[in-house]
Design an enzyme around this catalytic site. Structure first.
Site, PDB file in Angstrom:
ATOM      1  N   THR A 193      22.647 -11.929 -12.465  1.00 20.08           N
ATOM      2  CA  THR A 193      22.920 -10.486 -12.524  1.00 20.08           C
ATOM      3  C   THR A 193      22.003  -9.688 -11.602  1.00 20.08           C
ATOM      4  O   THR A 193      22.213  -8.496 -11.400  1.00 20.08           O
ATOM      5  CB  THR A 193      22.836  -9.965 -13.975  1.00 20.08           C
ATOM      6  N   GLU A 211      25.668  -1.825  -8.027  1.00 18.21           N
ATOM      7  CA  GLU A 211      26.908  -2.279  -8.692  1.00 18.21           C
ATOM      8  C   GLU A 211      28.199  -1.982  -7.924  1.00 18.21           C
ATOM      9  O   GLU A 211      29.128  -2.793  -7.927  1.00 18.21           O
ATOM     10  CB  GLU A 211      26.994  -1.693 -10.116  1.00 18.21           C
ATOM     11  N   ASP A 223      26.508  -4.768 -20.469  1.00 17.67           N
ATOM     12  CA  ASP A 223      27.075  -5.312 -19.225  1.00 17.67           C
ATOM     13  C   ASP A 223      26.926  -6.805 -18.936  1.00 17.67           C
ATOM     14  O   ASP A 223      27.892  -7.568 -18.978  1.00 17.67           O
ATOM     15  CB  ASP A 223      26.578  -4.493 -18.019  1.00 17.67           C
ATOM     16  N   ARG A 270      14.846 -11.147 -12.656  1.00 18.56           N
ATOM     17  CA  ARG A 270      14.236 -10.887 -11.343  1.00 18.56           C
ATOM     18  C   ARG A 270      13.303 -12.014 -10.925  1.00 18.56           C
ATOM     19  O   ARG A 270      13.356 -12.476  -9.790  1.00 18.56           O
ATOM     20  CB  ARG A 270      13.453  -9.575 -11.370  1.00 18.56           C
ATOM     21  N   GLU A 277      14.158  -8.555 -17.897  1.00 18.77           N
ATOM     22  CA  GLU A 277      13.878  -8.214 -16.497  1.00 18.77           C
ATOM     23  C   GLU A 277      13.110  -9.333 -15.805  1.00 18.77           C
ATOM     24  O   GLU A 277      13.387  -9.666 -14.657  1.00 18.77           O
ATOM     25  CB  GLU A 277      13.082  -6.902 -16.396  1.00 18.77           C
TER      26      GLU A 277
HETATM   27  C1  DMJ Z   1      19.699  -4.817 -11.909  1.00 15.82           C
HETATM   28  O1  DMJ Z   1      18.380  -5.097 -12.244  1.00 15.82           O
HETATM   29  C2  DMJ Z   1      20.600  -5.817 -12.542  1.00 15.82           C
HETATM   30  O2  DMJ Z   1      21.803  -5.792 -11.862  1.00 15.82           O
HETATM   31  C3  DMJ Z   1      20.846  -5.574 -13.984  1.00 15.82           C
HETATM   32  O3  DMJ Z   1      21.806  -6.430 -14.535  1.00 15.82           O
HETATM   33  C4  DMJ Z   1      21.244  -4.158 -14.269  1.00 15.82           C
HETATM   34  N1  DMJ Z   1      21.030  -3.269 -13.230  1.00 15.82           N
HETATM   35  C5  DMJ Z   1      20.005  -3.408 -12.274  1.00 15.82           C
HETATM   36  C6  DMJ Z   1      20.315  -2.610 -11.028  1.00 15.82           C
HETATM   37  O4  DMJ Z   1      21.061  -1.494 -11.227  1.00 15.82           O
END
Ligand code: DMJ
Length: 691
Positions: free
Chosen positions: A669, A535, A401, A272, A268
């Site tokens: 992501t 998503e 994912d 982020r 995370e």
């Molecule tokens: C986000 O923090 C990112 O997209 C992560 O890869 C998975 N999902 C959350 C949001 O749903």
């Protein structure tokens, strides 16, 4: 309690001594004088023996024992190599001259220590004469000095690196007034989310929009690291909210500190914080973001200190101690976590000229490449100690994912030179299509989850990103199956839209089934929530970029309508709450009817405006606990990814394609755009720092 119970001897219990009641009565607790005397005699004989033995020891072992003592700490050894070759044996008995010098040296050091001690004592006495406040102020000044020194050390300028082609960061204004209006609406929503966070949650990780205070979860550890600020920066930038961007920058410059005793999620924090800081750096050119990203990355590196080099899920930013989530199968690390570091780490090596980051992620890749994969599928769990898979679960949603996403994006980010990553992506997708992707009875394409040889016909909201991924990977696909993958992307987008459309709030649940007559609907109560996830909108946006089919903008706008129409205002009393809630519902119904009949008469517009005015949570945006309920309750969390991703993808959906063109930018992501690096194959030789 008996002695054996207190001090177990190798686990064996001692049998009670049977000394007879007359000679040693059980109730007598003290010894007679004569007994005490004998015991004392034995003890003193033993001590004398020990001392005597010491003097019979050879000399060298005596010295060794002293070397381990306090003397060693207080009196530094004289480095014999520096004293001169002839003095090499200076501690050996019989060399009187050397011994004399040694004693002198020791004496000198002792005197120095004594003097230092006295000085320290004097200083302490002086300090004690001062008031408590004066002492505190002095301590604070000392602390500040140390912090400044550390900052200076950490903020060393990094080697200059040629910036990649940064095009399309200030464009995208649509000519169509309707689209422009929608785009402006999204920008206004961003401002609403930001302003409320600014007012009620500033510096905290996230916001509770109804309670109007800061919020955090364990992924960010126990300290306030301003996750929303870092996550939102690039969205603010591309929307032209420059004052807000500067506020964020100032906070980061002055307050974002990673030397905290806090255990954070490596994944995370990477997607982020590091992703957010890097994107902000590339967009704005402000060095502070790059420096902070590099500082933070340094704090994550100890997580890789495992027997296999597969990082722990969590790391303490201060101590560097890592560990895995307690819930993960057999102490495993998670595929979607350790497999979602590549993009950011390659950029870190590019920007610093330090290959350490690149080597860490390439090591993970090489290790995965060598492993056996059941049915060609990557299980979600891998043990970082043994290097073995945990449970054989495979998912394109949670836990798996973004690993697949990053294989594709590593290739794209390398200007399609990293063919190894592309091959791994193609292999993985082929296995996923074969084992996980099915059509429901009602004709909806879905991606299930593989659990120990069995396909669970359930799809997560998280899995919906895959529609966009398939479309993004269509060009360059094996056997030129571009059309096939674009079609697959469209089918997933359609299924995910259905999962929204079949709810009361027109918002998708966390997970939905395709089983026993159920199609794209959540069955369990704990799967009915929507937490402002991006998503589905992400997939609409990719599909829009690749097809320009207007339905994707229409679907995106439907979702936007929810954000502006069905959120509830916080209320000061239960009565206002109920009143507001009913106003919301009534207005929403009118608006939905008008919308589905395709009418845009003034009644709908007025209603829509009224809804926005009355129904939006005035403290920001909140997730809902049940998308099938006409009287939903709110989770009272404004997730940082709502600003980083959901609103960004919506804004891009209503922008022209020249804003962040996909030939030049690859989104991590968390939707943070990173520029394509023109690197030769998988090496970093494109960067002059490596030549
Ligand atoms: C986000 O923090 C990112 O997209 C992560 O890869 C998975 N999902 C959350 C949001 O749903």
């Amino acid at each position: 309690m008996t002695t054996p119970a207190l001090l177990p001897l190798s686990g064996r219990r001692l049998p009670p001594l049977n000394l007879g009641t007359s000679s040693f009565p059980h109730h007598r607790a003290t010894l007679r004088l004569s007994e005490k005397f004998i015991l004392l005699l034995i003890l003193s004989a033993f001590i004398t023996l020990c001392f005597g033995a010491f003097f019979f020891l050879p000399d060298s072992s005596k010295h060794k024992r002293f070397d381990l003592g306090l003397e060693d700490v207080l009196i530094p050894h004289v480095d014999t190599s520096k004293v001169g070759k002839n003095l090499g044996g200076f501690l050996i008995h019989g060399q009187g001259h050397d011994e004399h010098r040694h004693r002198e040296e020791e004496e000198r050091l002792r005197n120095k220590i004594r003097a230092d001690h006295e000085k320290a004592l004097e200083e302490a006495k002086e300090k004690l004469k001062k008031s408590r406040d004066e002492i505190q102020a002095e301590i604070q000044t000392e602390k500040n000095k140390v912090v400044q020194e550390l900052k200076k050390k950490d903020s060393k300028p990094l080697p200059p690196v040629p910036l990649p082609n940064l095009i399309g960061i200030n464009s995208g204004e649509p000519a169509d007034p309707d689209i422009r209006e929608k785009r402006n609406k999204i920008k206004e929503m961003m401002k609403h989310a930001w302003d409320n966070y600014r007012q009620y949650g500033w510096g905290h990780n996230e916001l509770k929009p109804i309670a109007r205070k800061g919020h955090s979860t364990n992924i960010f550890g126990n300290s306030q690291m301003g996750a929303t600020i870092v996550d939102a920066l690039d969205t603010l930038y591309i929307m032209g909210l420059h004052d807000e961007f500067r506020e964020g920058q100032e906070w980061i410059d002055k307050n974002l500190d990673f030397s905290v005793n806090s255990e954070v999620s490596v994944f995370e924090v990477n997607i982020r914080f590091i992703g957010g800081l890097l994107a902000a750096y590339y967009l704005s050119g402000q060095e502070v973001f790059k420096i902070k990203a590099v500082q933070l990355a340094g704090k994550l590196l100890p997580a890789f200190n495992t027997p296999t080099g597969i990082p722990w899920a969590m790391v303490n930013l201060k101590s560097g101690v890592g560990r895995n989530w307690g819930w993960a199968s057999a102490g495993s690390s998670i595929l979607a976590e350790f497999g979602t570091l590549h993009m950011e780490f390659v950029h870190l090596s590019y920007l610093t000229g330090d290959p350490v980051y690149y080597n860490k992620v390439m090591h993970i890749r090489k290790l995965l490449q060598k492993m056996d994969r059941p049915n060609g599928l990557y299980p979600n769990y891998l043990n970082p100690r043994t290097g073995r898979w945990g449970q054989h679960h495979t998912s394109v949603g949670g836990l798996g994912d973004s690993f697949y996403e990053y294989l594709l994006k590593a290739w794209l980010m390398s200007d399609k030179m990293d063919t190894e990553a592309r091959k791994m992506y193609d292999d993985a997708i082929e296995a996923i299509e074969k084992h996980l992707i099915r059509k429901s009875n009602g004709g909806l394409t879905f991606i299930g989850e593989w659990k120990n040889g069995h396909l669970e016909r359930k799809m997560g909201h998280l899995t919906c990103f895959a529609g966009g991924m398939f479309a993004l990977g269509a060009d360059g696909s094996r056997d030129d199956k571009a059309g096939h993958y674009l079609q697959l992307g469209a089918e997933i987008a359609h299924t995910c839209h259905e999962s929204y459309d079949r709810t009361t709030l027109k918002l998708g649940p966390e997970a939905f089934k395709f089983d026993g007559g159920v199609e794209a609907v959540a069955v369990r109560q704990n799967e009915k929530y929507y937490i402002l996830r991006p998503e589905v909108i992400e997939t609409y946006w990719y599909m829009w970029r690749f097809t320009h089919d207007p339905k994707y903008r229409q679907w995106g706008w439907e979702a936007t309508q929810f954000f502006t129409t069905t959120s509830m205002r916080p209320s000061t009393s239960v009565l206002t709450f109920i009143h507001t809630y009913h106003t919301c519902l009534a207005a929403h119904r009118i608006c939905t009817e008008e919308w589905t009949s395709g009418s845009t008469n003034s009644m709908c517009i007025t209603s829509s405006e009224a809804i926005d005015k009355y129904c939006r949570v005035s403290g920001g945006f909140s997730g809902v606990k049940d998308v099938y309920s006409s009287s939903p309750t709110y989770d009272d969390v404004q997730q940082s990814f709502f600003l980083a991703e959901t609103l960004k993808y919506l804004y891009l959906l209503f922008s022209n394609d020249d804003l962040l063109p996909l030939d030049n930018w690859v989104f991590n992501t968390e939707a943070h755009p990173l520029p394509v690096l023109h690197l030769a194959n998988t090496t970093l030789s494109g960067n002059p720092a490596y030549r």
